[in-house]
Structure formats: structure tokens, C-alpha cells
Design a protein around this motif. Structure first.
Motif, PDB file in Angstrom:
ATOM      1  N   LYS A  46       0.829  -1.130   0.057  1.00 37.69           N
ATOM      2  CA  LYS A  46      -0.071   0.002   0.018  1.00 37.69           C
ATOM      3  C   LYS A  46       0.801   1.112  -0.027  1.00 37.69           C
ATOM      4  O   LYS A  46       0.627   2.240  -0.868  1.00 37.69           O
ATOM      5  CB  LYS A  46      -1.010  -0.143   1.024  1.00 37.69           C
ATOM      6  N   ASP A  63      -6.188  -6.269  -4.476  1.00 38.31           N
ATOM      7  CA  ASP A  63      -7.519  -6.086  -4.292  1.00 38.31           C
ATOM      8  C   ASP A  63      -7.527  -4.725  -3.419  1.00 38.31           C
ATOM      9  O   ASP A  63      -6.498  -4.118  -2.985  1.00 38.31           O
ATOM     10  CB  ASP A  63      -7.787  -7.441  -3.438  1.00 38.31           C
ATOM     11  N   SER A  64      -8.407  -4.515  -2.727  1.00 35.34           N
ATOM     12  CA  SER A  64      -9.021  -3.376  -2.198  1.00 35.34           C
ATOM     13  C   SER A  64      -7.996  -3.223  -0.680  1.00 35.34           C
ATOM     14  O   SER A  64      -7.724  -2.250  -0.138  1.00 35.34           O
ATOM     15  CB  SER A  64     -10.491  -3.025  -1.685  1.00 35.34           C
ATOM     16  N   ASP A  65      -7.595  -4.325  -0.105  1.00 37.23           N
ATOM     17  CA  ASP A  65      -7.047  -4.183   0.814  1.00 37.23           C
ATOM     18  C   ASP A  65      -5.382  -4.245   0.418  1.00 37.23           C
ATOM     19  O   ASP A  65      -4.551  -4.582   1.532  1.00 37.23           O
ATOM     20  CB  ASP A  65      -7.103  -5.352   1.788  1.00 37.23           C
ATOM     21  N   ASN A  99      -3.784  -6.570  -1.372  1.00 39.16           N
ATOM     22  CA  ASN A  99      -3.241  -7.986  -1.362  1.00 39.16           C
ATOM     23  C   ASN A  99      -2.900  -8.463  -2.827  1.00 39.16           C
ATOM     24  O   ASN A  99      -3.809  -7.912  -3.564  1.00 39.16           O
ATOM     25  CB  ASN A  99      -4.096  -8.935  -0.599  1.00 39.16           C
TER      26      ASN A  99
END
Length: 163
Positions: free
Chosen positions: A4, A112-114, A116
Motif C-alpha cells: 500500500k 485487491d482493495s486491501d 493483497n
């Protein structure tokens, strides 16, 4: 490695093509404008967990000049966040991420949104990798002129739809 944090430190496609070290922004702009991607791909987003794509690229690289605008356009159509980092200074991150001994560009990490990692796409489409493995370099002019864009689009969309 914090994906991130890497993603957040990346730049947009427009910032990438307009950066002062990019000596040929028109190559990226023209490829983005002319690559044929059917807008019906929006349906893919519904079944995919891909929310973000992190790219490692350099503007001088012919493979990046071919594939980065294609990935940028796919992300724009699908509403997927797209960020670019230069390879220089991120080689170790790339090798860790790709579990490879070499930092090849472009590399696309589908996240993905997290944040990962769902999948990775590295350097060139399969058909070009096969030609290179056979020692056949006759593809080069056609490759940079868009003759293999459909194969690139298909591979990238397959990665997104399977993730």
C-alpha cells in the motif's frame, strides 16, 4: 515490503508520461488513444476483486511503451486505480513481489482493495516470450507498432477476470 505504501508513492499515468525524464510522451499518448479496447469489458469488473494495479516501468523501455498505455486504458475503463513506480530504486521490491531474480519491466501487480497481491504480469505477452525463446526477433517492429496489442489486452483482462 508494504505494498500500500508503494502504491501510494506511485504516480498516475498522466504524471508518468509528462515527467521530465520521459523524452517521448507522444508514444504513450498515441498508444493510449489508439489501442482498441471494447468498452464491454466493464462487465469484467463485477466479477473481479482487482481494485488497484501497481506498475513498475521506465519511459525509455520499449516494452513499457507498448504495455503501460494499454494497462492504463483498461484501468480507466474499469475504474481501477493505477499507479506507476520506476524500476530504478525499486528493484528489490519487484524481485520480492515477483519472486524473480531480475526486476523486469513493465511489471503489473493486480491488487485487491486491501492491497493483497492477486496476480502479476511481467514484461511481455506469452506469444512474444515464446518467439524470443526460439531466437526469433522478427516480431520487434510489429510489436512496437501494435500488431500484438490484442494479445496483451487479452492477457491483462484474463488476469483481472480471474482475480
Amino acid at each position: 515490503m508494504d505494498i500500500k505504501k508503494l502504491f501510494d508513492s506511485g504516480i498516475s499515468f498522466d504524471e508518468f508520461i509528462n515527467s521530465e525524464d520521459n523524452k517521448k510522451p507522444e508514444i504513450f499518448k498515441n498508444r493510449f488513444k489508439t489501442v482498441n479496447i471494447d468498452r464491454s469489458i466493464k462487465n469484467i469488473k463485477n466479477g473481479s476483486r482487482v481494485s488497484n494495479v501497481l506498475s513498475f516501468a521506465e519511459s525509455w523501455c520499449p516494452d513499457c511503451q507498448v504495455s503501460v498505455p494499454i494497462m492504463a486504458k483498461i484501468c480507466a475503463i474499469l475504474g481501477v486505480n493505477f499507479r506507476i513506480l520506476k524500476r530504478k530504486g525499486h528493484e528489490e521490491d519487484m524481485m520480492t513481489l515477483c519472486k524473480d531474480k531480475e526486476a523486469k519491466i513493465p511489471t503489473f501487480a493486480f491488487l485487491d482493495s486491501d492491497f493483497n497481491v492477486l496476480d502479476i504480469w511481467i514484461e511481455r505477452p506469452k506469444i512474444i516470450k515464446e518467439l524470443v525463446a526460439k531466437g526469433d526477433s522478427s516480431f520487434r517492429i510489429g510489436y512496437v507498432n501494435g500488431e500484438y496489442d490484442k494479445e496483451i489486452v487479452d492477457e491483462l483482462l484474463e488476469k483481472i477476470s480471474r482475480s
